[in-house]
Design a protein around this motif. Sequence first.
Motif, PDB file in Angstrom:
ATOM      1  N   VAL A  40       6.110  -9.944 -10.651  1.00 52.47           N
ATOM      2  CA  VAL A  40       5.120  -9.113 -11.353  1.00 52.47           C
ATOM      3  C   VAL A  40       4.838  -7.812 -10.595  1.00 52.47           C
ATOM      4  O   VAL A  40       4.935  -6.724 -11.186  1.00 52.47           O
ATOM      5  CB  VAL A  40       3.817  -9.898 -11.635  1.00 52.47           C
ATOM      6  N   LEU A  44       5.794  -4.142 -12.164  1.00 53.61           N
ATOM      7  CA  LEU A  44       4.750  -3.152 -12.449  1.00 53.61           C
ATOM      8  C   LEU A  44       5.043  -1.833 -11.730  1.00 53.61           C
ATOM      9  O   LEU A  44       4.698  -0.763 -12.225  1.00 53.61           O
ATOM     10  CB  LEU A  44       3.378  -3.693 -12.042  1.00 53.61           C
ATOM     11  N   SER A  45       5.702  -1.924 -10.581  1.00 54.62           N
ATOM     12  CA  SER A  45       6.059  -0.722  -9.838  1.00 54.62           C
ATOM     13  C   SER A  45       7.295  -0.024 -10.414  1.00 54.62           C
ATOM     14  O   SER A  45       7.305   1.188 -10.613  1.00 54.62           O
ATOM     15  CB  SER A  45       6.297  -1.088  -8.375  1.00 54.62           C
ATOM     16  N   ARG A  47       8.902  -0.719 -13.433  1.00 58.60           N
ATOM     17  CA  ARG A  47       8.892  -0.612 -14.905  1.00 58.60           C
ATOM     18  C   ARG A  47      10.276  -0.844 -15.522  1.00 58.60           C
ATOM     19  O   ARG A  47      10.806  -0.003 -16.256  1.00 58.60           O
ATOM     20  CB  ARG A  47       8.361   0.744 -15.367  1.00 58.60           C
ATOM     21  N   ARG A  72       1.421  -8.636 -18.691  1.00 57.06           N
ATOM     22  CA  ARG A  72       1.192  -7.495 -17.803  1.00 57.06           C
ATOM     23  C   ARG A  72       2.109  -6.322 -18.133  1.00 57.06           C
ATOM     24  O   ARG A  72       1.736  -5.157 -17.930  1.00 57.06           O
ATOM     25  CB  ARG A  72       1.427  -7.914 -16.337  1.00 57.06           C
ATOM     26  N   LEU A  73       3.338  -6.626 -18.615  1.00 51.13           N
ATOM     27  CA  LEU A  73       4.298  -5.572 -18.924  1.00 51.13           C
ATOM     28  C   LEU A  73       5.093  -5.986 -20.173  1.00 51.13           C
ATOM     29  O   LEU A  73       6.249  -6.393 -20.091  1.00 51.13           O
ATOM     30  CB  LEU A  73       5.236  -5.347 -17.730  1.00 51.13           C
TER      31      LEU A  73
END
Length: 201
Positions: A40, A44-45, A47, A72-73
């Motif tokens: 995760v 998130l970093s 993408r 979350r994404l």
Amino acid sequence: MIKVLLAEDMHMIRAALSALLRLEPDIEVVAEVTRGDEIVPAALSARPDVAIVDIDLPVMDGITAAAALRPRLPSCRILVLTALGRPGQVRRALEAGIEAFLVKDAPGERLADAVRRTAAGLRVLDGKLVSAALEYGESPLTPRETTVLREAARGASAEEIAARLHLSAGTVRNYLTGAITKTGARNRLDAVRIAEDAGWL
């Protein structure tokens, strides 16, 4: 360009997958991790458009990590890799909303094709694996029985499991007995084998 995150704990396999994907002109590996709990934050970093996730990762298994990543994404689609197409794992992947499930011994060209199809929003699932998953059924184990049996699979004694999970040794034995009964096993080792083969652990 399709951006990919690779989650694989075996260094040689991860390097080989990365090298294979880097040969494709439309695929870019933007992150590599070795543990499930790193998926995760890395996603998130970086993408990525697609996360290629091994099921058997340390700290957190790939399906659990993928399920945590989805909310979350949502733009990142998941392609799960496994060495063994266990029916229970396929079922868990389907229930987690995972778009693609690929066995590691598939031909190399299938990986790039699966990444493209997954990125395009298509499901990439082996028909035989899906049929077996639907036929096999859900795990009969409770979450606590699963946790205790997973600890037993690592070779822990009832006393060690009790200390780790803050339970009494008698309670742990009761959970193990329940798991043995529900899996139709002869003993705890047999229960571990049956549950692992089904992908319930």
